[in-house]
Every structure is written in C-alpha cells, then in structure tokens.
Scaffold this motif. Structure first.
Motif, PDB file in Angstrom:
ATOM      1  N   SER A 277       0.783  -1.289   0.099  1.00  0.00           N
ATOM      2  CA  SER A 277       0.014  -0.035  -0.090  1.00  0.00           C
ATOM      3  C   SER A 277       0.917   1.354   0.044  1.00  0.00           C
ATOM      4  CB  SER A 277      -0.883   0.135   1.322  1.00  0.00           C
ATOM      5  OG  SER A 277      -0.245   0.004   2.338  1.00  0.00           O
ATOM      6  N   GLU A 278       2.170   1.272   0.809  1.00  0.00           N
ATOM      7  CA  GLU A 278       2.991   2.405   0.729  1.00  0.00           C
ATOM      8  C   GLU A 278       3.430   2.493  -0.566  1.00  0.00           C
ATOM      9  OE1 GLU A 278       4.398   2.370   5.488  1.00  0.00           O
ATOM     10  OE2 GLU A 278       5.909   1.678   3.884  1.00  0.00           O
ATOM     11  N   LEU A 279       3.767   1.481  -1.285  1.00  0.00           N
ATOM     12  CA  LEU A 279       4.256   1.562  -2.708  1.00  0.00           C
ATOM     13  C   LEU A 279       3.532   1.881  -3.596  1.00  0.00           C
ATOM     14  CD1 LEU A 279       6.634  -1.693  -2.951  1.00  0.00           C
ATOM     15  CD2 LEU A 279       7.497   0.345  -3.110  1.00  0.00           C
ATOM     16  N   LYS A 280       2.258   1.717  -3.464  1.00  0.00           N
ATOM     17  CA  LYS A 280       1.311   2.016  -4.509  1.00  0.00           C
ATOM     18  C   LYS A 280       1.088   3.544  -4.140  1.00  0.00           C
ATOM     19  CE  LYS A 280      -3.449   1.372  -5.708  1.00  0.00           C
ATOM     20  NZ  LYS A 280      -4.825   0.667  -5.468  1.00  0.00           N
ATOM     21  N   ALA A 281       1.055   4.097  -3.180  1.00  0.00           N
ATOM     22  CA  ALA A 281       0.809   5.392  -2.741  1.00  0.00           C
ATOM     23  C   ALA A 281       2.041   6.472  -3.412  1.00  0.00           C
ATOM     24  CB  ALA A 281       0.245   5.771  -1.242  1.00  0.00           C
ATOM     25  N   LEU A 282       3.224   5.891  -3.099  1.00  0.00           N
ATOM     26  CA  LEU A 282       4.458   6.573  -3.295  1.00  0.00           C
ATOM     27  C   LEU A 282       4.499   6.543  -4.911  1.00  0.00           C
ATOM     28  CD1 LEU A 282       6.875   5.422  -0.688  1.00  0.00           C
ATOM     29  CD2 LEU A 282       5.969   7.736  -0.851  1.00  0.00           C
TER      30      LEU A 282
ATOM     31  N   TYR B 175       2.246   6.648  -7.147  1.00  0.00           N
ATOM     32  CA  TYR B 175       1.124   7.442  -7.661  1.00  0.00           C
ATOM     33  C   TYR B 175       1.491   8.786  -7.430  1.00  0.00           C
ATOM     34  CZ  TYR B 175      -3.076   9.883  -8.147  1.00  0.00           C
ATOM     35  OH  TYR B 175      -4.333  10.583  -8.473  1.00  0.00           O
ATOM     36  N   LYS B 176       2.168   9.090  -6.367  1.00  0.00           N
ATOM     37  CA  LYS B 176       2.742  10.290  -5.863  1.00  0.00           C
ATOM     38  C   LYS B 176       3.615  10.846  -6.993  1.00  0.00           C
ATOM     39  CE  LYS B 176       6.124  11.088  -3.679  1.00  0.00           C
ATOM     40  NZ  LYS B 176       7.543  11.145  -3.712  1.00  0.00           N
ATOM     41  N   GLU B 177       4.817   9.878  -7.353  1.00  0.00           N
ATOM     42  CA  GLU B 177       5.757  10.086  -8.177  1.00  0.00           C
ATOM     43  C   GLU B 177       5.096  10.481  -9.592  1.00  0.00           C
ATOM     44  OE1 GLU B 177       9.014  10.575  -7.768  1.00  0.00           O
ATOM     45  OE2 GLU B 177       9.139   9.865  -5.794  1.00  0.00           O
ATOM     46  N   MET B 178       4.301   9.624  -9.823  1.00  0.00           N
ATOM     47  CA  MET B 178       3.501  10.030 -11.483  1.00  0.00           C
ATOM     48  C   MET B 178       2.757  10.934 -11.403  1.00  0.00           C
ATOM     49  SD  MET B 178       2.240   5.881 -12.312  1.00  0.00           S
ATOM     50  CE  MET B 178       3.481   4.791 -12.702  1.00  0.00           C
ATOM     51  N   LEU B 179       2.184  11.438 -10.442  1.00  0.00           N
ATOM     52  CA  LEU B 179       1.390  12.921 -10.378  1.00  0.00           C
ATOM     53  C   LEU B 179       2.169  14.092 -10.496  1.00  0.00           C
ATOM     54  CD1 LEU B 179      -1.609  13.838  -9.949  1.00  0.00           C
ATOM     55  CD2 LEU B 179      -1.137  13.870  -7.330  1.00  0.00           C
ATOM     56  N   LEU B 180       3.341  13.909  -9.585  1.00  0.00           N
ATOM     57  CA  LEU B 180       4.389  15.005  -9.458  1.00  0.00           C
ATOM     58  C   LEU B 180       4.954  15.162 -10.878  1.00  0.00           C
ATOM     59  CD1 LEU B 180       6.160  14.706  -6.199  1.00  0.00           C
ATOM     60  CD2 LEU B 180       4.521  16.342  -6.780  1.00  0.00           C
ATOM     61  N   GLU B 181       5.144  14.052 -11.556  1.00  0.00           N
ATOM     62  CA  GLU B 181       5.621  14.150 -12.965  1.00  0.00           C
ATOM     63  C   GLU B 181       4.722  14.819 -14.046  1.00  0.00           C
ATOM     64  OE1 GLU B 181       9.040  14.058 -14.915  1.00  0.00           O
ATOM     65  OE2 GLU B 181       9.150  12.584 -13.393  1.00  0.00           O
TER      66      GLU B 181
END
Length: 223
Positions: free
Chosen positions: A5-10, A12-18
């Motif tokens: 779950s942490e990996l999924k959130a992180l 997703y965060k990287e993709m969103l920032l990109e």
C-alpha cells in the motif's frame, strides 16, 4: 500488505508530480531525440558510413546520459521538510523501492522512445531483436537502480552533481561494457548462449545493487 500500500501511494505520488511538471519529462525526451538527431546529422547515413559498432556505441551513450538526466533529480529536488514528512509516514524501504520502480518505468519509456527514433533515423542493423530488447530492459533496470541509490547519497552533499558522477562511475562502466558486448552480439546475430555469461553478470549486478539499496538506504534516510 503495508509495504504494498505504501509503494502504491508513493509511485502514484511520483507519477502525479511528474504529470504536474511535464516540462521535466518533455525536456528529457527532447534531449534524447535531439541527441539522436545530432548523430543523424553528424554521420552521413545516406552513404551508409555508420558501422554497426558505431551504431551500438552511440545508442548506449545516448541512453546512459539520458538516464542520468532523468534520474538525477530523484532526491535532489526533495526538500528536507518533505523528507521529514515522509519519514513520519512510510518506511525507508518503501521510499527507495518506489523510487527504483518509478525510475525503471520512466527509464524504459525513454529508452523505447529513443530506440524508435534512433532506428527511424539511423536504420536498424539488429538481427536478434529480442536479445537486444532484453538487454535494454536489463540496462534500464541497472541504470535506474544504481543512479537512484547514488542520487540518494549525493543529495546529502552540497556538490551533489559531481558526487553522483564519481560514485556511479565504478558501477556504471562495467555494466555499460557488458551491455555493449551483448548488444553487439544481437547486432551480429550470434547464438544467444554466447551472451549468457554477460546476461547472468548483469542480473547479478542488478540484484547486488538492489539489495545494497534496501540495506543501506535506511541508514542514509535517518541521517
């Protein structure tokens, strides 16, 4: 389950920032395409002066420098306040794993775009395409894993760009030599078992760097 779950959130965060800062990704793609186009203009392709050895070497040089530009920002753009916030929420293993996975996906995407443009402009002398593609996959994983960990170390120093180049050099150069050798075998259409030793070495190097990243990053993250 917590790690997933942490990996999924992180990730997703990287993709969103990109996605929000698309100029960075566009700049990296533009850098790769421009480098390929400069090679096209520099070598008289119409007279078939570009040998397979030169074709292979130029491709991996372009891919290496593009990977460095794409991955160098992994930790260097993270502010200390944001890192402290992450420290209170997730484990350091989740941080480094998410960075490695995201950078691998980004690196493979850029490698695919670069290869498509490269083959369009400079031709396709590859005879064993599947071996060449597997080599690119191992190379992008190796570049992403190595440069992500080195970026984390270099981000703690003031002169991070210089330190990143110095730390990554001893690992990247042997990896690059094996990648060049396997790619040349794919270009020449040699039997795949002749490249098996280099493929095993590449997998072993990727596993070693990946394991060291998981073991050492928690100490780096707490510093």
């Amino acid at each position: 389950m917590i790690l997933l779950s942490e990996l999924k959130a992180l990730i997703y965060k990287e993709m969103l920032l990109e996605w929000r800062e698309r100029y960075a990704l566009n700049g990296i793609v533009l850098y790769a395409v421009s480098a390929v186009f400069v090679c096209y203009l520099s070598f008289s392709v119409k007279t078939q002066s570009l040998s397979p050895v030169t074709w292979n070497t130029l491709f991996w040089i372009i891919l290496l420098f593009t990977s460095v530009n794409a991955i160098a920002k992994s930790f260097m753009l993270e502010r200390s306040e944001r890192q402290l916030y992450y420290y209170t929420l997730v484990s350091p293993q989740s941080i480094i794993l998410s960075k490695i996975i995201y950078n691998t996906l980004l690196n493979f995407l850029i490698a695919g775009i670069s290869l498509l443009v490269y083959m369009t402009l400079l031709g396709n002398p590859v005879q064993d395409f599947w071996l060449f593609l597997a080599n690119i996959l191992l190379g992008t994983i190796g570049f992403a894993t190595t440069l992500t960990m080195v970026s984390g170390i270099a981000a703690k120093a003031e002169n991070s760009s210089t330190l990143m180049a110095i730390l990554s050099f001893p690992i990247i150069i042997p990896m690059l030599l094996m990648l060049l050798k396997i790619s040349q075998s794919a270009l020449d259409g040699l039997e795949r078992n002749l490249s098996m030793d280099e493929l095993i070495m590449l997998v072993a190097m990727n596993l070693i760097v990946f394991t060291l990243s998981l073991l050492l990053f928690p100490y780096l993250w707490r510093s």
